[in-house]
Design an enzyme around this catalytic site. Sequence first.
Site, PDB file in Angstrom:
ATOM      1  CE  LYS A  72     -83.141  57.278  26.890  1.00 38.25           C
ATOM      2  NZ  LYS A  72     -82.809  58.685  27.196  1.00 38.25           N
ATOM      3  CB  SER A 110     -84.146  59.291  30.901  1.00 39.82           C
ATOM      4  OG  SER A 110     -83.654  59.756  29.650  1.00 39.82           O
ATOM      5  CB  SER A 159     -81.480  62.029  29.634  1.00 40.46           C
ATOM      6  OG  SER A 159     -82.556  62.291  30.497  1.00 40.46           O
TER       7      SER A 159
END
Lengths: 497, 498
Positions: free
Chosen positions: B83, B164, B188
């Site tokens: 990420k 997210s 998330s």
Amino acid sequence: MSEYRIQGATGEWEVVIGLEVHAQVTSKAKLFSGAATAFGAEPNSQVSLIDAAMPGMLPVPNRECIRQAVRTGMAIDAEINKWSRFDRKNYFYADLPQGYQISQLYHPLVGEGRLEIQLDDKDPENTKTIGIERIHVEQDAGKLMHDQHPTMSYVDLNRSGVALMEIVSRPDMRSPAEAGAYVRKLRTILRYVGSCDGNMEEGSMRADVNVSVRRPGEPFGTRTETKNVNSVRFVMATIEHEANRQVDLIESGGKVVQETRLFDPDTGTTRSMRSKEDAHDYRYFPDPDLLPLVLEDAFLDECRASLPELPDAKRHRYENGLGLSAYNAGILTAEVETARWFEELLVQTAKAQGKDDADVAKQAANWLTSELFGALNKVGKGLDDSPVSPAAGAELLALIGDGTISGSIAKQVLEKMLETGDGAAAIVEREGLKQESDTGAIEAAIDAVMAANADKVEEYRGGKDKLFGFFVGQTMKAMQGKANPQVVNELLKTKLG
Amino acid sequence: MSDNANDVTELGVAAIRDGVAKGDFSAREVAEAFNANVAAAGELNAFIVATPDMALEAAGRVDADRAAGKALGKMAGVPIGMKDLFATNGVQTTAASHILEGFSPQYESTVSQKLWDAGAGMLGKLNLDQFAMGSSNETSYFGNVISPWRRNDGGNAPLAPGGSSGGSSSAVAARLCPAATGTDTGGSIRQPAAFTGITGIKPTYGRCSRWGIVAFASSLDQAGPMARDVRDCAIMLEAMAGFDPKDATSLDMPVPEWEAGLTADMKGKKVGIPREYRMDGMDADVAKSWEDGIAWLRDAGAEIVDISLPHTKYALPAYYIIAPAEASSNLARYDGVRYGLRDLPEGAGLQDMYAATRAAGFGAEVKRRILIGTYVLSAGFYDAYYTQAQKVRTLISHDFKNAFTECDVILAPTTPSASFALGEKSGDPLEMYLNDVFSVPASLAGLPAMSVPAGLNREGLPLGLQIIGNAFDEQGVLNAGLALEQRAGFTAKPEKWW
């Protein structure tokens, strides 16, 4: 000390002063990073990723900084909060990389304490206790440099993140002199404890000066805060100017507004920096990167055990235990280095003369304060770079003590010691300065003096006692100062009848 | 060779690790196969930057170590997606923002370093909601991530992969990587995992170091793995977790051997069903999958108990005060002074530079949260908002504490609905925030929580079930997840259209 009052056109005014002293914690590393803290390094050479607030960087409290603040709290007899917490103070400025300063608003590390100031050097009993509200630890900011580029400012982050203690007094001071004494005393304590070097020129210690005026006995007036004042003299000048300005303002029908001001050392005046209306909303909240700081008993015990004898205790011991005058005790304890030097001198002197500390303390204290300080001063040096060590001083004192040399010869020997770095005994030997106690030689000298001054002998015997000193002086002169003064006195008394 | 390559991208972490160890295939073959999938999946926009060479290098090291007979790490030979919230040394790290576009850190986050040390390799930096703020991956400066899933209505509407960690979920579901890192502040990891039919666990707050992760809300942010199944999550979490002296909130506890401790036997365990999560107007498919989950865990030997988490309804509002408050302060460092974007208009002063830089550098959702956060911390409002929200947070922790005296783990839906179409909710922030209603309470309490695929809804989209455990009891969470996984028999995968 008489009460300090400002004589206004409409009567007397009393000044109320509170100080927030920022003291840089002595530590090799910063409060929340491992970066170094040395003064005067190349710009941006002591900046970690954390100090530069790079993305994802996190603060980790430096144990030594916390320890120093706790020790400082203990030295001012303060409550140590075993549970404290760091808060963020949010504002934007180019010298503040995180966009917030990590400080302690809600739960400071150190609570209520106190400190005693001397109001009169000559009278140690004349003291006043100044309350200290709290000590909290926080990060220092970086520094902007405006003189490096025609249109831009440069940023030096070396100081960014350095640990500060903010020591907040109660509004207990009532004169510039009291404020000066407070800052000096605080500085002395910090240096004894070793938690701050107290170097105001390098910015290791600076004060925010809160001043208000009121009619004696009335409630507090509105205060102003003058930021970052960096010497004792300037603190006193700030108060003097600010108090008079406020009195003039009020008496001419104006009102003091709560505001932040700056002191200008060139003019000795203060000017407005920003008013309460433009004050930042700092949006304090607990720093979520840090857990509450919880201190354990073992840690506190270690902090307490590591405290040195503090200046007040030392001064009392010098007076009561060593029999020094209040004045000497005050001078010898004002700086931790002086006290350290004196105590070493005392140990060496006692050893050299085979006596107890208390028996030689006065001799050592008097010599240090009235002989060595003066002599060093003449050659532009201080104790820290003195060519004469405590051991060398003790050697000199031993020569006086056993009658080898007189006090006045000792002055000459000290000068030579400072010049050459040689030992006292060697100098005395080389220069033939040994004191003459041989009555034969002294008697011969007296006889010669009396013969040459028959008229004065007559006058003396006729009752003019004051002439005795003249004969002593002449005899010593004839002996080139090396005669034992006691022997000279005795022989003269006998011979003059 | 190409058949073989196609095969390995169907494998998960454990299978790749074991296959590499046994010599069934080389780490390099695995990396090449995933690199090819990444390169061919531009339409999903899951990656901001691909780093095929880094994946190959790491694989080369593993192959060499194996050839030399050296011991291999927990993740040896497994290429993963990272990420783009994790700082990676020498590789652009943006948090999907314009303000950090082009920023290349000179340091490696603790979690990513641990993964490399365990033998994993990096396929690239994964797209996400900007600064991890969002539930649909529509706030990235680098464009929306598209879910590989599509509704079974033939409409082909591009769907949200969740947020997210939307790049992570999309990439794992689409077989661009066998696993990816995620971070979870209010859901998330779990919400995007649920939306894409994969598994993700947020461990106890403090298990994974936050050092080197671009901060959103420090008291909530936790890294965790997103992978194909429970075992893969256990393996990867072992590699990611551990005490880090550089993070003052890091847990100073040994990392358990979660993989070795896995068991789907729930005998003697009590599973709590929180009555407050059963909301009016609940999506029927979500309610049905929850019932399925209850039945599966009962079947695994667990006793099902009703529990109450009375302050649940206050969790979402409290979260949307605390998280923006911390964010407003955490994002103050992006000021144009030291790194990242600097917008310095002609003749501008410092304040103008701040305004211009931050106006240009932050997206609308980030600005919204900075404004909310600044507001709730400001003088006169602090007590009414921030202090109240902290009290709620404490009450929610107490709710869980009480609940865990009556049960071992809690079972609930991960999200109130399946994935939605991009653009469907992005106009209404409040509706978007409601996505987090089931995930936020565990975040506020710092508890481990995981999402496991439960099945498909009537539209053919995945639904997730959430297991919440007591602090430090990742093992209990993983085991309940495994019991669900074995009974759910979830084998659906998105049909390749990209």
